[in-house]
Design an enzyme around this catalytic site. Sequence first.
Site, PDB file in Angstrom:
ATOM      1  N   ASN A  19      -9.936   0.509   1.616  1.00 44.61           N
ATOM      2  CA  ASN A  19      -8.492   0.588   1.397  1.00 44.61           C
ATOM      3  C   ASN A  19      -8.190   0.208  -0.059  1.00 44.61           C
ATOM      4  O   ASN A  19      -8.326  -0.955  -0.431  1.00 44.61           O
ATOM      5  CB  ASN A  19      -7.806  -0.374   2.373  1.00 44.61           C
ATOM      6  CG  ASN A  19      -6.298  -0.387   2.238  1.00 44.61           C
ATOM      7  OD1 ASN A  19      -5.749   0.158   1.283  1.00 44.61           O
ATOM      8  ND2 ASN A  19      -5.631  -1.015   3.189  1.00 44.61           N
ATOM      9  N   CYS A  28       0.822  -1.217   0.000  1.00 42.54           N
ATOM     10  CA  CYS A  28       0.000   0.000   0.000  1.00 42.54           C
ATOM     11  C   CYS A  28       0.854   1.263   0.000  1.00 42.54           C
ATOM     12  O   CYS A  28       0.337   2.369  -0.166  1.00 42.54           O
ATOM     13  CB  CYS A  28      -0.948  -0.002   1.197  1.00 42.54           C
ATOM     14  SG  CYS A  28      -2.109  -1.371   1.152  1.00 42.54           S
ATOM     15  N   HIS A  54      -2.725   7.182   4.417  1.00 46.29           N
ATOM     16  CA  HIS A  54      -3.258   5.986   3.750  1.00 46.29           C
ATOM     17  C   HIS A  54      -4.629   5.680   4.349  1.00 46.29           C
ATOM     18  O   HIS A  54      -4.795   5.649   5.576  1.00 46.29           O
ATOM     19  CB  HIS A  54      -2.271   4.840   3.976  1.00 46.29           C
ATOM     20  CG  HIS A  54      -2.733   3.531   3.431  1.00 46.29           C
ATOM     21  ND1 HIS A  54      -3.411   3.412   2.241  1.00 46.29           N
ATOM     22  CD2 HIS A  54      -2.613   2.257   3.924  1.00 46.29           C
ATOM     23  CE1 HIS A  54      -3.690   2.138   2.019  1.00 46.29           C
ATOM     24  NE2 HIS A  54      -3.221   1.420   3.028  1.00 46.29           N
TER      25      HIS A  54
HETATM   26  N1  COA Z   1     -17.476  -9.081  10.865  1.00 44.30           N
HETATM   27  C1  COA Z   1     -17.735  -9.558  12.094  1.00 44.30           C
HETATM   28  N2  COA Z   1     -16.783 -10.080  12.885  1.00 44.30           N
HETATM   29  C2  COA Z   1     -15.531 -10.113  12.401  1.00 44.30           C
HETATM   30  C3  COA Z   1     -15.193  -9.637  11.131  1.00 44.30           C
HETATM   31  C4  COA Z   1     -16.237  -9.107  10.346  1.00 44.30           C
HETATM   32  N3  COA Z   1     -16.036  -8.614   9.113  1.00 44.30           N
HETATM   33  N4  COA Z   1     -13.883  -9.795  10.940  1.00 44.30           N
HETATM   34  C5  COA Z   1     -13.376 -10.355  12.051  1.00 44.30           C
HETATM   35  N5  COA Z   1     -14.384 -10.552  12.935  1.00 44.30           N
HETATM   36  C6  COA Z   1     -14.312 -11.138  14.259  1.00 44.30           C
HETATM   37  C7  COA Z   1     -13.104 -12.015  14.464  1.00 44.30           C
HETATM   38  O1  COA Z   1     -13.337 -13.310  13.947  1.00 44.30           O
HETATM   39  C8  COA Z   1     -12.973 -12.018  15.970  1.00 44.30           C
HETATM   40  O2  COA Z   1     -13.897 -12.944  16.487  1.00 44.30           O
HETATM   41  P1  COA Z   1     -13.475 -13.861  17.731  1.00 44.30           P
HETATM   42  O3  COA Z   1     -13.209 -12.888  18.849  1.00 44.30           O
HETATM   43  O4  COA Z   1     -14.690 -14.680  17.933  1.00 44.30           O
HETATM   44  O5  COA Z   1     -12.265 -14.616  17.306  1.00 44.30           O
HETATM   45  C9  COA Z   1     -13.465 -10.625  16.363  1.00 44.30           C
HETATM   46  O6  COA Z   1     -14.199 -10.132  15.228  1.00 44.30           O
HETATM   47  C10 COA Z   1     -12.367  -9.662  16.700  1.00 44.30           C
HETATM   48  O7  COA Z   1     -11.395  -9.770  15.699  1.00 44.30           O
HETATM   49  P2  COA Z   1     -10.125  -8.890  15.718  1.00 44.30           P
HETATM   50  O8  COA Z   1      -9.208  -9.316  14.621  1.00 44.30           O
HETATM   51  O9  COA Z   1      -9.605  -8.825  17.120  1.00 44.30           O
HETATM   52  O10 COA Z   1     -10.751  -7.479  15.364  1.00 44.30           O
HETATM   53  P3  COA Z   1     -10.020  -6.106  15.343  1.00 44.30           P
HETATM   54  O11 COA Z   1     -10.667  -5.185  16.293  1.00 44.30           O
HETATM   55  O12 COA Z   1      -8.524  -6.256  15.399  1.00 44.30           O
HETATM   56  O13 COA Z   1     -10.388  -5.591  13.882  1.00 44.30           O
HETATM   57  C11 COA Z   1      -9.400  -5.376  11.717  1.00 44.30           C
HETATM   58  C12 COA Z   1      -9.980  -6.313  12.769  1.00 44.30           C
HETATM   59  C13 COA Z   1      -8.953  -6.204  10.530  1.00 44.30           C
HETATM   60  C14 COA Z   1     -10.462  -4.383  11.309  1.00 44.30           C
HETATM   61  C15 COA Z   1      -8.201  -4.612  12.354  1.00 44.30           C
HETATM   62  O14 COA Z   1      -7.318  -5.539  12.956  1.00 44.30           O
HETATM   63  C16 COA Z   1      -7.444  -3.791  11.356  1.00 44.30           C
HETATM   64  O15 COA Z   1      -7.960  -2.854  10.782  1.00 44.30           O
HETATM   65  N6  COA Z   1      -6.124  -4.080  11.149  1.00 44.30           N
HETATM   66  C17 COA Z   1      -5.325  -3.346  10.208  1.00 44.30           C
HETATM   67  C18 COA Z   1      -5.572  -3.863   8.836  1.00 44.30           C
HETATM   68  C19 COA Z   1      -5.048  -2.974   7.751  1.00 44.30           C
HETATM   69  O16 COA Z   1      -5.077  -1.771   7.853  1.00 44.30           O
HETATM   70  N7  COA Z   1      -4.586  -3.590   6.670  1.00 44.30           N
HETATM   71  C20 COA Z   1      -4.113  -2.902   5.516  1.00 44.30           C
HETATM   72  C21 COA Z   1      -2.675  -2.668   5.587  1.00 44.30           C
HETATM   73  S1  COA Z   1      -2.153  -1.743   4.197  1.00 44.30           S
END
Ligand code: COA
Length: 325
Positions: free
Chosen positions: A282, A113, A252
Amino acid sequence: MKYAKILGTGSCAPDKILSNKDFEKFLETTDEWITSRTGIKERRVAEEGINTSDIAYEASVKALEKANMPASELDGIILGTISPDFIFPSTACILQSKLGCGNIMAFDLLAGCSGFQYALHVGNGMVCSGQSKNLLIVGAEVISRIMDYEDRSTCILFGDGAGAAVISQSDEPGIISSCMNSDGANWKLLYMPGGGSRIPATEESVKNRDHFLKMNGKDVYKLAVKSLKTASVEAVERANLKPEDIDLFIPHQANLRIIEAVRKRLDMPEEKVYINLEKYGNTSSASVPIALDEAIRAGRAKKGDIILTAAFGAGFTWGATLFKL
Ligand code: COA
């Protein structure tokens, strides 16, 4: 001293919208979950037959129009992407042919990215050294083609789009500072296992869903906040400026919570941060140039303004660029 100055920008987002509500129809997720965790409401998805070079072309034509420059005056194209038309030849070469420019240098650059930031960094060096006069810098993705629509933790985040900028040699300040970084030890946090020399396409690799993007969201989140902040501070300091000198910060567009955390750490007021991720999600290397183009066209970024852009992505890579518009 010579500078590289942005003379024109353009962007393109495919028409088809995939909203959070649309995901509710086939994934165990909700609009509420996606909005509260990411800030994203909808993203664009290219229809079949529309590829990365097509939307890169649309964005490039608009950037050239704004720069008031015919494609024949370009002497190079650098295109950041992680979802090229093909692994080879480069999407930049396909774009060169579509634009009908001369037999100029054209290459893709892979920095996740951070692709547009890296491309701008390389282009800045080439222009300032006198090697190039007018360059087209592009970030373009049809990332939906490498999205696993069964993986609710990744597919809700990304969308398709393209952004472009024409940079030219100038006596007036343009790009003032540019800092790029990498940490390859963290490559596994965000990658696509299949299709390269390690895991070539086989029946098994397809069955394993190896040709889709994989991500450790939690760890990426932590690194993203840290790296965006560090690169932004470095770019401001190298320019001998202070955070309050920045007219607009264009980070970003990955996640609203990441942007908010960085904004607070930089002590930047909300009105100085450009955010459009609710509409596009994104778009990887296209995210910063789309936001920059929108900000310029909406009058949020004006001639003479000091703009700070910053991004992070697969690699792990990160970087920031500070320029006078
Ligand atoms: N809908 C509902 N639940 C979801 C879900 C969705 N789309 N995606 C994940 N979950 C669930 C998970 O399975 C997890 O369930 P569990 O507790 O039963 O295992 C729960 O939600 C929490 O997951 P977690 O990964 O802890 O959530 P989070 O608060 O970290 O949010 C992201 C997840 C991906 C939104 C976050 O980690 C993020 O934005 N990371 C950065 C990603 C990024 O910017 N990438 C691009 C880089 S260029």
